[in-house]
Design a protein around this motif. Structure first.
Motif, PDB file in Angstrom:
ATOM      1  N   MET A 149       0.812  -1.202   0.000  1.00  0.00           N
ATOM      2  CA  MET A 149       0.000   0.000   0.000  1.00  0.00           C
ATOM      3  C   MET A 149       0.850   1.259   0.000  1.00  0.00           C
ATOM      4  SD  MET A 149      -3.229  -0.625  -0.064  1.00  0.00           S
ATOM      5  CE  MET A 149      -2.837  -1.886  -1.280  1.00  0.00           C
ATOM      6  N   THR A 150       0.415   2.213  -0.724  1.00  0.00           N
ATOM      7  CA  THR A 150       1.106   3.492  -0.735  1.00  0.00           C
ATOM      8  C   THR A 150       0.965   4.158   0.630  1.00  0.00           C
ATOM      9  OG1 THR A 150       0.787   3.798  -3.087  1.00  0.00           O
ATOM     10  CG2 THR A 150       1.093   5.791  -1.773  1.00  0.00           C
ATOM     11  N   SER A 151       2.068   4.676   1.116  1.00  0.00           N
ATOM     12  CA  SER A 151       2.069   5.308   2.423  1.00  0.00           C
ATOM     13  C   SER A 151       1.294   6.619   2.392  1.00  0.00           C
ATOM     14  CB  SER A 151       3.519   5.562   2.848  1.00  0.00           C
ATOM     15  OG  SER A 151       3.584   6.649   3.724  1.00  0.00           O
ATOM     16  N   PRO A 152       0.585   6.925   3.454  1.00  0.00           N
ATOM     17  CA  PRO A 152      -0.145   8.205   3.506  1.00  0.00           C
ATOM     18  C   PRO A 152       0.809   9.399   3.500  1.00  0.00           C
ATOM     19  CG  PRO A 152      -0.294   6.994   5.602  1.00  0.00           C
ATOM     20  CD  PRO A 152       0.382   6.084   4.646  1.00  0.00           C
ATOM     21  N   LEU A 153       2.070   9.167   3.814  1.00  0.00           N
ATOM     22  CA  LEU A 153       3.042  10.267   3.804  1.00  0.00           C
ATOM     23  C   LEU A 153       3.650  10.489   2.427  1.00  0.00           C
ATOM     24  CD1 LEU A 153       4.825   9.310   7.143  1.00  0.00           C
ATOM     25  CD2 LEU A 153       3.010  11.006   6.776  1.00  0.00           C
ATOM     26  N   SER A 154       3.335   9.646   1.472  1.00  0.00           N
ATOM     27  CA  SER A 154       3.940   9.775   0.139  1.00  0.00           C
ATOM     28  C   SER A 154       3.409  11.003  -0.583  1.00  0.00           C
ATOM     29  CB  SER A 154       3.593   8.543  -0.703  1.00  0.00           C
ATOM     30  OG  SER A 154       4.225   7.414  -0.189  1.00  0.00           O
ATOM     31  N   PRO A 155       4.249  11.537  -1.459  1.00  0.00           N
ATOM     32  CA  PRO A 155       3.748  12.621  -2.316  1.00  0.00           C
ATOM     33  C   PRO A 155       2.676  12.045  -3.241  1.00  0.00           C
ATOM     34  CG  PRO A 155       5.909  11.863  -3.062  1.00  0.00           C
ATOM     35  CD  PRO A 155       5.630  11.162  -1.764  1.00  0.00           C
ATOM     36  N   SER A 156       1.722  12.888  -3.614  1.00  0.00           N
ATOM     37  CA  SER A 156       0.685  12.365  -4.508  1.00  0.00           C
ATOM     38  C   SER A 156       1.265  12.116  -5.892  1.00  0.00           C
ATOM     39  CB  SER A 156      -0.484  13.341  -4.580  1.00  0.00           C
ATOM     40  OG  SER A 156      -0.032  14.564  -5.104  1.00  0.00           O
ATOM     41  N   SER A 157       2.218  12.913  -6.269  1.00  0.00           N
ATOM     42  CA  SER A 157       2.891  12.596  -7.528  1.00  0.00           C
ATOM     43  C   SER A 157       4.246  13.279  -7.574  1.00  0.00           C
ATOM     44  CB  SER A 157       2.034  12.998  -8.731  1.00  0.00           C
ATOM     45  OG  SER A 157       2.458  14.221  -9.276  1.00  0.00           O
ATOM     46  N   ILE A 158       5.128  12.699  -8.396  1.00  0.00           N
ATOM     47  CA  ILE A 158       6.487  13.237  -8.493  1.00  0.00           C
ATOM     48  C   ILE A 158       6.846  13.450  -9.950  1.00  0.00           C
ATOM     49  CG2 ILE A 158       7.283  12.192  -6.337  1.00  0.00           C
ATOM     50  CD1 ILE A 158       8.543   9.952  -8.006  1.00  0.00           C
ATOM     51  N   LYS A 159       7.885  14.238 -10.161  1.00  0.00           N
ATOM     52  CA  LYS A 159       8.329  14.537 -11.514  1.00  0.00           C
ATOM     53  C   LYS A 159       9.644  13.799 -11.775  1.00  0.00           C
ATOM     54  CE  LYS A 159       6.377  19.225 -11.470  1.00  0.00           C
ATOM     55  NZ  LYS A 159       5.085  18.885 -12.129  1.00  0.00           N
ATOM     56  N   ALA A 160       9.717  13.173 -12.935  1.00  0.00           N
ATOM     57  CA  ALA A 160      10.894  12.367 -13.242  1.00  0.00           C
ATOM     58  C   ALA A 160      11.541  12.787 -14.558  1.00  0.00           C
ATOM     59  CB  ALA A 160      10.509  10.895 -13.330  1.00  0.00           C
ATOM     60  N   GLY A 214       7.701   5.612  -0.947  1.00  0.00           N
ATOM     61  CA  GLY A 214       6.589   5.092  -0.159  1.00  0.00           C
ATOM     62  C   GLY A 214       5.358   4.741  -0.971  1.00  0.00           C
ATOM     63  N   PHE A 215       5.514   4.657  -2.288  1.00  0.00           N
ATOM     64  CA  PHE A 215       4.384   4.224  -3.108  1.00  0.00           C
ATOM     65  C   PHE A 215       4.191   2.711  -2.922  1.00  0.00           C
ATOM     66  CE2 PHE A 215       5.906   7.614  -6.328  1.00  0.00           C
ATOM     67  CZ  PHE A 215       5.287   8.622  -5.601  1.00  0.00           C
ATOM     68  N   ASP A 216       3.013   2.257  -3.286  1.00  0.00           N
ATOM     69  CA  ASP A 216       2.819   0.810  -3.342  1.00  0.00           C
ATOM     70  C   ASP A 216       3.881   0.248  -4.278  1.00  0.00           C
ATOM     71  OD1 ASP A 216       0.051  -1.348  -3.357  1.00  0.00           O
ATOM     72  OD2 ASP A 216       1.951  -1.778  -4.335  1.00  0.00           O
ATOM     73  N   GLU A 217       4.544  -0.810  -3.826  1.00  0.00           N
ATOM     74  CA  GLU A 217       5.707  -1.292  -4.573  1.00  0.00           C
ATOM     75  C   GLU A 217       5.358  -1.820  -5.962  1.00  0.00           C
ATOM     76  OE1 GLU A 217       8.414  -3.349  -2.013  1.00  0.00           O
ATOM     77  OE2 GLU A 217       9.327  -4.416  -3.687  1.00  0.00           O
ATOM     78  N   THR A 218       4.107  -2.172  -6.153  1.00  0.00           N
ATOM     79  CA  THR A 218       3.715  -2.733  -7.456  1.00  0.00           C
ATOM     80  C   THR A 218       3.173  -1.681  -8.426  1.00  0.00           C
ATOM     81  OG1 THR A 218       1.436  -3.163  -6.794  1.00  0.00           O
ATOM     82  CG2 THR A 218       3.060  -4.878  -6.284  1.00  0.00           C
ATOM     83  N   GLU A 219       3.082  -0.452  -7.945  1.00  0.00           N
ATOM     84  CA  GLU A 219       2.492   0.621  -8.762  1.00  0.00           C
ATOM     85  C   GLU A 219       3.201   0.700 -10.131  1.00  0.00           C
ATOM     86  OE1 GLU A 219      -0.478   2.140  -8.149  1.00  0.00           O
ATOM     87  OE2 GLU A 219       0.170   3.642  -6.690  1.00  0.00           O
ATOM     88  N   GLU A 247       5.820 -12.046  -1.603  1.00  0.00           N
ATOM     89  CA  GLU A 247       6.484 -11.105  -2.512  1.00  0.00           C
ATOM     90  C   GLU A 247       5.643 -10.950  -3.775  1.00  0.00           C
ATOM     91  OE1 GLU A 247       8.855  -9.104  -2.555  1.00  0.00           O
ATOM     92  OE2 GLU A 247       9.896  -9.562  -0.679  1.00  0.00           O
ATOM     93  N   PRO A 248       5.414  -9.726  -4.215  1.00  0.00           N
ATOM     94  CA  PRO A 248       4.522  -9.580  -5.375  1.00  0.00           C
ATOM     95  C   PRO A 248       5.138 -10.053  -6.694  1.00  0.00           C
ATOM     96  CG  PRO A 248       5.351  -7.436  -4.656  1.00  0.00           C
ATOM     97  CD  PRO A 248       5.788  -8.428  -3.620  1.00  0.00           C
ATOM     98  N   PHE A 249       6.449  -9.984  -6.827  1.00  0.00           N
ATOM     99  CA  PHE A 249       7.035 -10.270  -8.138  1.00  0.00           C
ATOM    100  C   PHE A 249       7.824 -11.576  -8.232  1.00  0.00           C
ATOM    101  CE2 PHE A 249       6.770  -5.513  -8.115  1.00  0.00           C
ATOM    102  CZ  PHE A 249       5.750  -5.438  -9.048  1.00  0.00           C
TER     103      PHE A 249
END
Lengths: 356, 356, 356, 356
Positions: free
Chosen positions: C1-12, C342-347, C279-281
């Motif tokens: 699960m994505t952490s509640p402290l994570s940014p809603s989005s980032i720039k790459a 802190g995003f969900d690792e599978t995102e 493990e998801p992957f």
């Protein structure tokens, strides 16, 4: 049959021996009982043993690669010229200037077009050896035997033109098909692009897909038109689309044409069958046989041609297959050499195709 | 050199001619100057011209396919038996019963294992021709020449065993490598699975990926062990993992072993080089040469072997490549026949590999 | 699960966006709901639309390619660095000097080895950013989560190490296998060599055969050894042989090892199954399942691992497969980024494999 | 945009889930946010987990395969029917008889031809569900949206027709090209032949070569003609030649046509560009762009179309590419379902192509 007047054996040089057509000429001549390979030219790889550039031919007693200028052509009968187009013409002119008795079988595009202006238009620069351009015999073996016998310079046809002209030449001009209706949809593999490292020929790029390229501007189109116009006695334009398929060797040409007055697909089939009866390398498949496949001629000098009736009244579909590196270049070059020297035309060329 | 006592030519039948090893035997014999193909057996395709099952060999003057029972073996010298394993043993026993002078080169697995119990364990049923099983000569050509000369029945080795035994036999038993340490990681292409239509061999399934299969239970393991145990004078187990790669032909075997007391990778290389000096088909690559590639032996009877020092003290890595359909089956079968009849061992087998 | 402290989005930004790992990062991020691609660096292709170098991603609203120096990193959160090894270290050092808040996920080999001398030995020149070399987190996601959360610089593992370390790390050091016995026989496809035009990666060269390369001197060996030695608490050497197979994507690693005291192939299987539960992957296939195939993970971030009992007492065979461009590089890079933020690792990584 | 009247989610069954189009439908629906897969039918594999037939989709929480008769359709909204042609019509008729509220998206050929006699002529037997044949909506999504919205039975177009009709439908009938001049030279890969084990689809047979097949008698020809004749308001015959290329996925169609009165290749290009403006999946490449390649749409629902001027006055060449398993079958099926239920048409279909 080999002529009793033929030399018992001749000495050959391959110039540009590090490319695919060079290698393929070497492979074929290695098994030719009347040819000795005495020099392998490759300026940028000079000094290397041939096995260093082609490990599969290591240990065959071949000479090392050397610079063109280090080849002693005084003892050489015939040179196979496998250089890139554009540079070949000057090399050939120089060789003839210094070694007037040399015979040259050229596998490049430099001497295929007979007209200087046409050459300049398609290749972007004036031809550097116009006299030789006129002298060169266009070596589509099955149609050039008489001229080949006395030729000094042979221009071997392009791979695509070979695949298309063999079925088309006997039809065009005799009214069997409408000269102006010809569409050639051709598919080739990776080696058609040569051995030089280009991004688009990487396995990662082309390995699992199929693409079209050079649509309506491939240089093999004017070459086909030159040959077809000659038999048609009239200028003629073909529609020609090449494609790149994920395989190493092979060309399959699917040809669409409108039937001539009173002709049928069957009459086209009969005419081709009749025309090529007795030819050692051209097989016109029986009516109704399964369609040709490039796998069936792989590694060999054979051409398979099949004729089909379109559902559309008045149209015929012809499919031909060759190995682009054999009948489409080096095999036909050796075949031409056989004719030039009066050897049996099949000498060195009777390997069966490699399938699967 | 061909022995002066050899027949000038012999007549051959190929039984099971519609499979890949059958076809490959036909392809090679077509160019063999001392063999005439007089019968092609294929029960389920009886009556068809050979070109109907293999269009690339159409027009070569081959006999039509026929049922086994319709072949007149009284005029046939040698039969190449290319049938599936399991059914072969009875066919061979019957043929010998009726035609005692016939020689048979068998390409199936039926006569490779010499021990009846071992056969029953691995193939799941008792052997039907135990006497012949004992009589059969295991035809790894380079190691069986004396026995081949008087053999009536030859069991050609499996493709994987051929690729592994050629490098390993000269090393095992002489203490050059530790007999018990051998790991063979082998990769083959689609034709290793034969021509029968199986889902896992579809292009859609295997065309763009690589998989392992039959891990620790492939039937070629006991075959390798039988040969290696014999030279080691002790029972020996190998680790063997086969893989399926997206190509038509070729086996590459990567072999890992612990060096024997006092040995080095270089001494292993020297021993192999020395052992195979003068062999026409086995090339031990020079120390430091680029690693072998299956492309470099494609379509040919050659074996390339290279030796490498592992970074890990005391270990050697050996890589060998063959064409599974040639040295791995039909080519070796023809080589064996050459030895059986006193022909030059390379007769019909000197085609250069087809690359690219 | 994505952490509640994570940014809603980032720039790459993706630097080196014209190579295969660059492209693959773009492909994955395009579907990532929390990442906006704001810059695509490629010095030699600067100015071109992305669709000109990768037509399959045309029309996706991506920024044009630009020179590295023209990227404004002040607004960028994370840079994926997909440059060739050797040049990367200076670029990264410069970026950190100018943009101290930037995070960098590096896909090159530059920061994988932690020891300066080891780097110099294997790469032939001293490292240019020794401090960063020490700081970098080795991003084998499943083993680096804690460190990744606060990492500024992540060194994504090589493709081969990823395929080998995932099965080996849980086993080595716990005594499940003998640390010194590991042999890794790995097979990859064309894209492992990148997009630069090299003769050996041409379809004509590699398209229909399989070869070994860099035997006992591939730079991924010390990388594997560094990770394994760490868990083993002792220096350790692996035997590693890479091979090139005629396919675009995929790595299959066949691993041979001696079992630890009292262990069995089944206990190894259980340990791996237990270790990767949840493990998801990473999928440890059930005992007895068919062997893994690269086709089954193609285009996805999955790893399939299977364990087999060797016939040889005391040995285990492990096979793992990944897509070299996804879990072996860009997919794992995105997975690492997910952990860092802190995003969900599978995102962005849940696409099913593409088969057939 | 998804309609506010749409259901929030629906339940789907896939019948014939063990074939390639079944698998591909599963793969796409797995990522569809509004569809739940509740049943997977495959009579001959009933009882197996889905991962046993498609290991790449193991572990995804899919239901086991079951017999058709064991599926409870009372709770199912939509069935994707991926059965072979011929058997489908009776299955569909039975399902509608028992479950009148069910919607069926059929991927077989059974309901594509609207005329019973035409069907009987091409398929060799009378149609078993003539009423449904008339009712079925021909689901070329971009041309059938209105009809799809209320459809109960959708006949998804064949793969070849999809690749040819998308470029041709906007041109034929408006006089942009001559209706009677159309030639479609199409090339596909192995999966076009399905997953059933057939000799001609073995990797050994088709892996390294290209062939034509079903020349002038492929069943997709009348399907194209039906659609084109409708817009032309006149019966029309196309020339259609399919080819089999050594790849897994992809169709490239090269289309030749005579220009309509006053038209130019550029006007054709403009018309197509205009027609497909705003379409999410159809990309008409800019004039002068490199030719399309199947690699560029692999694994995706996209169509790339390019227009070229022939050198021959008055002729146009159009090239289109699709993935035969996505836009050519399962992707279009999902697209149709989206329209049927008022979902956003791109839902579940926005994966980027997989290249390389």
């Amino acid at each position: 049959m080999t002529s009793p007047l033929s030399p018992s054996s001749i000495k050959a040089a391959i110039i540009g021996a590090s490319g695919y057509t060079g290698e393929e000429t070497v492979r074929l001549l290695l098994r030719h009982p009347r040819v000795e390979i005495v020099a392998l030219g490759a300026d940028r790889k000079a000094g290397l043993p041939y096995g260093a550039v082609y490990p599969h031919l290591d240990g065959r007693g071949l000479p090392d690669l050397c610079a063109l200028e280090d080849i002693d052509f005084t003892t050489i009968d015939v040179a196979f010229c496998c250089l890139p187009h554009g540079t070949t013409q000057q090399v050939v002119a120089d060789l003839f200037a210094r070694y007037p008795r040399l015979k040259i079988v050229d596998l490049s595009a430099d001497f295929r077009l007979r007209d200087g202006d046409l050459y300049a238009t398609w290749y972007g620069h004036p031809h550097q050896a116009l006299e030789l351009q006129k002298e060169a015999v266009y070596g589509l073996s099955e149609f050039s035997r008489d001229a080949l016998k006395s030729a000094r310079l042979v221009a071997c046809p392009g791979c695509y033109p070979t695949s298309a002209l063999l079925p088309l030449l006997p039809l065009v001009g005799r009214g069997l098909i409408d000269d102006g209706s010809v569409i050639i949809d051709a598919k080739t593999g990776a080696t058609g692009g040569g051995r030089s490292a280009k991004e688009n020929l990487l396995h990662g790029e082309m390995g699992e897909g199929l693409s079209a390229y050079a649509i309506a501007h491939h240089r093999h189109a004017p070459e086909m038109e030159q040959a077809l116009s000659q038999v048609a006695n009239a200028p003629l334009t073909v529609t020609f689309t090449p494609h790149l398929a994920p395989m190493s060797r092979g060309i399959l040409a699917t040809i669409y044409a409108t039937l001539g007055e009173g002709e049928t697909p069957q009459s086209v089939h009969e005419a081709l069958t009749e025309h090529y009866r007795g030819e050692p390398f051209v097989r016109v498949l029986p009516w109704g046989a399964p369609p040709p496949a490039t796998q069936h001629v792989r590694g060999s000098n054979y051409v398979h041609i099949a004729v089909f009736a379109d559902r559309k009244e008045g149209r015929v579909i012809i499919v031909s297959v060759i190995d682009n590196l054999v009948k489409g270049s080096s095999g036909q070059a050796v075949q031409n050499m056989n004719v030039m020297y009066g050897f049996d035309e099949t000498e060195g060329l009777m390997q069966a195709p490699l399938f699967p």
